[in-house]
Design an enzyme around this catalytic site. Structure first.
Site, mmCIF file in Angstrom:
data_model
loop_
_atom_site.group_PDB
_atom_site.id
_atom_site.type_symbol
_atom_site.label_atom_id
_atom_site.label_comp_id
_atom_site.label_asym_id
_atom_site.label_seq_id
_atom_site.Cartn_x
_atom_site.Cartn_y
_atom_site.Cartn_z
ATOM 1 N N LYS A 175 7.098 6.111 -3.389
ATOM 2 C CA LYS A 175 6.063 5.640 -2.383
ATOM 3 C C LYS A 175 6.506 4.575 -1.302
ATOM 4 O O LYS A 175 6.086 4.727 -0.071
ATOM 5 C CB LYS A 175 4.820 5.108 -3.275
ATOM 6 C CG LYS A 175 3.893 4.255 -2.325
ATOM 7 C CD LYS A 175 2.784 3.854 -3.440
ATOM 8 C CE LYS A 175 2.932 2.709 -4.120
ATOM 9 N NZ LYS A 175 2.859 1.431 -3.340
ATOM 10 N N ASN A 176 7.108 3.536 -1.991
ATOM 11 C CA ASN A 176 7.359 2.360 -0.848
ATOM 12 C C ASN A 176 8.453 2.502 0.322
ATOM 13 O O ASN A 176 8.293 2.110 1.211
ATOM 14 C CB ASN A 176 7.513 1.086 -1.668
ATOM 15 C CG ASN A 176 6.222 0.478 -2.518
ATOM 16 O OD1 ASN A 176 5.214 0.888 -2.268
ATOM 17 N ND2 ASN A 176 6.610 -0.325 -3.408
ATOM 18 N N CYS A 203 -5.680 -8.097 -2.133
ATOM 19 C CA CYS A 203 -6.200 -7.004 -2.886
ATOM 20 C C CYS A 203 -6.135 -7.764 -4.543
ATOM 21 O O CYS A 203 -5.740 -8.724 -4.629
ATOM 22 C CB CYS A 203 -5.047 -5.880 -3.029
ATOM 23 S SG CYS A 203 -3.388 -6.365 -3.686
ATOM 24 N N ARG A 215 -1.843 -12.087 -0.808
ATOM 25 C CA ARG A 215 -0.881 -11.180 0.224
ATOM 26 C C ARG A 215 -1.176 -11.485 1.629
ATOM 27 O O ARG A 215 -1.562 -10.608 2.285
ATOM 28 C CB ARG A 215 -1.082 -9.601 -0.367
ATOM 29 C CG ARG A 215 -0.765 -9.598 -1.620
ATOM 30 C CD ARG A 215 -0.905 -8.060 -2.039
ATOM 31 N NE ARG A 215 0.656 -7.442 -1.812
ATOM 32 C CZ ARG A 215 0.839 -6.104 -1.884
ATOM 33 N NH1 ARG A 215 -0.153 -5.148 -2.245
ATOM 34 N NH2 ARG A 215 1.927 -5.435 -1.370
ATOM 35 N N ASP A 274 6.190 -4.828 -10.259
ATOM 36 C CA ASP A 274 5.648 -3.687 -10.366
ATOM 37 C C ASP A 274 5.654 -3.079 -11.534
ATOM 38 O O ASP A 274 4.732 -2.326 -11.921
ATOM 39 C CB ASP A 274 5.916 -2.578 -9.240
ATOM 40 C CG ASP A 274 5.536 -2.838 -7.553
ATOM 41 O OD1 ASP A 274 4.889 -3.881 -7.649
ATOM 42 O OD2 ASP A 274 6.292 -2.360 -6.885
ATOM 43 N N ARG A 290 -2.866 6.348 -6.071
ATOM 44 C CA ARG A 290 -1.946 5.811 -4.703
ATOM 45 C C ARG A 290 -0.644 5.917 -4.954
ATOM 46 O O ARG A 290 0.132 5.982 -3.888
ATOM 47 C CB ARG A 290 -2.470 4.336 -4.577
ATOM 48 C CG ARG A 290 -3.940 4.260 -4.016
ATOM 49 C CD ARG A 290 -3.959 2.516 -3.730
ATOM 50 N NE ARG A 290 -2.778 1.887 -3.154
ATOM 51 C CZ ARG A 290 -2.285 0.808 -3.568
ATOM 52 N NH1 ARG A 290 -2.911 0.020 -4.293
ATOM 53 N NH2 ARG A 290 -1.472 0.207 -2.867
HETATM 54 C C1 EPZ Z 1 6.311 -4.700 -1.608
HETATM 55 O O1 EPZ Z 1 5.092 -5.606 -1.127
HETATM 56 C C2 EPZ Z 1 5.772 -3.409 -2.411
HETATM 57 N N1 EPZ Z 1 4.941 -2.906 -1.499
HETATM 58 C C3 EPZ Z 1 5.038 -4.041 -3.404
HETATM 59 O O2 EPZ Z 1 4.606 -2.881 -4.006
HETATM 60 C C4 EPZ Z 1 5.850 -4.981 -4.080
HETATM 61 O O3 EPZ Z 1 5.352 -5.256 -5.548
HETATM 62 C C5 EPZ Z 1 6.605 -5.831 -3.478
HETATM 63 O O4 EPZ Z 1 7.126 -5.532 -2.397
HETATM 64 C C6 EPZ Z 1 7.525 -6.875 -4.316
HETATM 65 O O5 EPZ Z 1 8.758 -5.966 -4.702
HETATM 66 C C7 EPZ Z 1 5.671 -2.085 -0.401
HETATM 67 O O6 EPZ Z 1 6.559 -1.879 -0.540
HETATM 68 C C8 EPZ Z 1 4.378 -1.298 0.451
HETATM 69 P P1 EPZ Z 1 6.618 -9.069 -0.528
HETATM 70 P P2 EPZ Z 1 5.183 -6.684 -0.113
HETATM 71 O O7 EPZ Z 1 6.527 -9.281 0.970
HETATM 72 O O8 EPZ Z 1 6.263 -6.315 0.984
HETATM 73 C C9 EPZ Z 1 4.406 -13.421 -0.222
HETATM 74 C C10 EPZ Z 1 3.342 -1.394 -5.510
HETATM 75 O O9 EPZ Z 1 2.639 -1.662 -6.515
HETATM 76 N N2 EPZ Z 1 4.310 -13.142 1.410
HETATM 77 O O10 EPZ Z 1 8.025 -8.956 -0.790
HETATM 78 O O11 EPZ Z 1 3.900 -6.908 0.274
HETATM 79 C C11 EPZ Z 1 3.657 -12.325 -0.945
HETATM 80 O O12 EPZ Z 1 2.325 -12.879 -1.357
HETATM 81 C C12 EPZ Z 1 3.328 -2.480 -4.451
HETATM 82 O O13 EPZ Z 1 3.954 -0.430 -5.334
HETATM 83 C C13 EPZ Z 1 3.468 -14.108 2.017
HETATM 84 O O14 EPZ Z 1 3.378 -15.152 1.374
HETATM 85 O O15 EPZ Z 1 5.692 -7.711 -0.938
HETATM 86 C C14 EPZ Z 1 4.258 -12.416 -2.407
HETATM 87 O O16 EPZ Z 1 4.009 -13.602 -3.149
HETATM 88 C C15 EPZ Z 1 2.310 -3.808 -4.746
HETATM 89 N N3 EPZ Z 1 3.487 -13.894 3.288
HETATM 90 C C16 EPZ Z 1 5.709 -12.563 -1.911
HETATM 91 O O17 EPZ Z 1 5.659 -13.192 -0.501
HETATM 92 C C17 EPZ Z 1 4.209 -12.527 3.901
HETATM 93 O O18 EPZ Z 1 3.829 -12.575 5.334
HETATM 94 C C18 EPZ Z 1 6.608 -11.210 -1.888
HETATM 95 O O19 EPZ Z 1 5.819 -10.457 -1.221
HETATM 96 C C19 EPZ Z 1 4.579 -11.708 3.182
HETATM 97 C C20 EPZ Z 1 4.728 -12.137 1.698
#
Ligand code: EPZ
Length: 424
Positions: free
Chosen positions: A22-23, A118, A123, A306, A398
């Protein structure tokens, strides 16, 4: 609102094929609109609701999107007619932030709804926005949307905070059509990043270093259509293996790349399960009650966040006490309230859950509030005595395509969760 009814205590047994990631799909389908010439054909696409929503968004931007069959998607984006994503659709889809990077690179402007918070944490998208600004874009948050503009993006050296997956994806997409070279330090190293890099390179892009924490993207003037097969969904694959462990059954998952989830296999072995693998399949056999293990989530190649909820479900029936620390998201434990309804003992203190295993979960009416937390409830239902009625199935759908069908194929006694029809 969909429901899944589960009669528990039936050992899962048999073979299930993993769907496409998915991702990876979210990143690659979006990146497909960078191709100004020719058609992109994507194979092994997971037609879950997230990717179907994304297809609807890129259609609204003017791309011609067609499903050739259940898992093959054709996208032609020679001309785009809009730089504004439909607000309601973009708002519900976290991955829609990638549309900002793609539109900025391709047409120099983007108007995309700010993705909603969410159930797993706040996020924010501040890292993405700072990245676009470093590439020379003007970015404003107005009327609930991210509005970005750049007559031309210019390559830059950027430190990716917290090795963010989404920020790495977005800047690889945007940097691919920028003037000059973009360097990402502390980049995310997830397999989905490598899949995106392979796709961009096949389209004529120049991305080097994906899969390490230092990625170099040399901008090119244009990109073209290509055929690409999306990698298997490592999170879905591991979830079915955990299903085998929690029901003390034997599950083989095919169409996988075991190297993508080595850390998870090690943990499952520590619970007492036997694991056997080939180049593209993994079989888990569990003949006894699992033993508790401790888990700390980490960016790849650490234990994936995840899979923390599915592992907590497993620990809820394990012999012993387990400490599960969630270091990636700030609020990923909401589902534990419903696990408690089923008799699980989970005590949460900030980023840590202490799980005291019991062999006496009982089915209950529960409600999925997010994708992976919802799946934890499904797994607990499979292990519980009696019936579990899971509401909020749409959250789980999803990411888990044809969940009910796949579980029934493994012998589970479940009702509901048939594969979603393809709408576009
Ligand atoms: C991706 O989310 C995945 N989603 C998530 O999968 C997965 O859990 C996550 O990576 C970590 O592996 C997709 O690929 C669409 P991050 P992402 O940016 O990109 C913080 C699922 O269930 N952050 O690596 O949103 C954030 O809040 C989903 O399939 C900021 O503060 O994750 C988190 O604490 C859920 N500011 C950390 O960084 C930002 O601008 C890492 O998030 C971006 C992120």
């Amino acid at each position: 609102m969909g429901k899944l009814f589960i009669e528990g205590r039936v050992p899962l047994s048999g073979t299930v094929a993993a769907s496409g990631s998915k991702n990876s799909g979210l990143a690659i389908i979006t990146a497909a609109i960078l191709a100004s010439d020719g058609r992109v054909v994507l194979e092994n696409v997971n037609a879950g609701s997230d990717l179907q929503d994304l297809c609807e968004i890129i259609s609204a931007l003017g791309a011609d999107v067609r499903w050739l069959d259940d898992t093959t998607l054709e996208i032609a984006a020679g001309t785009l007619s809009s730089s504004k994503a439909p607000y309601e659709l973009a708002r519900k889809l976290r991955g829609s932030t990638y549309i900002v990077g793609a539109l900025l690179a391709r047409v120099g402007e983007a108007d995309v709804a700010f993705p909603g918070g969410c159930q797993i944490g706040s996020r924010p998208v501040d890292f993405h926005i700072r990245g676009f600004q470093a590439l020379g874009a003007d970015v404003a948050l107005e009327h609930g949307s991210i509005r970005a503009r750049a007559s031309r993006l210019t390559g830059s050296r950027i430190y990716v905070e917290r090795a963010s997956v989404g920020t790495t994806v977005n800047l690889m997409i945007a940097g691919s059509l920028a003037d000059g070279t973009t360097i990402l330090e502390n980049a995310a190293m997830e397999p989905e990043i490598v899949d995106l890099a392979n796709f961009l390179n096949a389209m004529g892009g120049r991305v080097r270093g994906a899969g390490t924490n230092f990625v170099r993207i040399e901008g090119v003037p244009s990109l073209h259509g290509v055929r690409h097969e999306i990698i298997p969904d490592r999170i879905e694959a591991c979830t079915y293996l955990i299903g085998g462990a929690i029901t003390r059954g034997e599950v083989q998952v095919t169409h996988v790349i075991p190297e993508h989830f080595r850390t998870v296999l090690l943990k499952l072995e520590q619970t007492g399960a036997e694991i056997a693998e080939t180049d593209d399949s993994v079989t888990l056999r569990a003949s006894r009650r699992p033993v508790s293990v401790d888990i700390e989530t980490m960016p790849h190649p650490g234990f994936p966040t995840d899979l923390h909820p599915p592992m907590v479900a497993l620990m809820a029936v394990a012999d012993g006490v387990s400490v599960v620390q969630e270091t990636v998201f700030d609020n990923r434990f909401a589902y534990t309230h419903d696990l408690a309804r089923m008799g699980a003992s989970v005590k949460v203190d900030r980023d840590t859950a202490i799980v005291r295993g019991t062999d006496a979960l009982t089915g209950a009416p529960v409600e999925a509030q997010d994708l992976r937390g919802g799946m934890a409830l499904v797994l607990a239902g499979l292990a519980a005595e009696g019936t579990t009625e899971l509401g909020g199935l749409e959250h789980v759908e999803r990411g888990y395509v044809g969940l009910g069908d796949k579980l029934r194929g493994l012998g589970a006694h479940v009702r509901g969760g048939e594969r979603l029809p393809i709408l576009t």
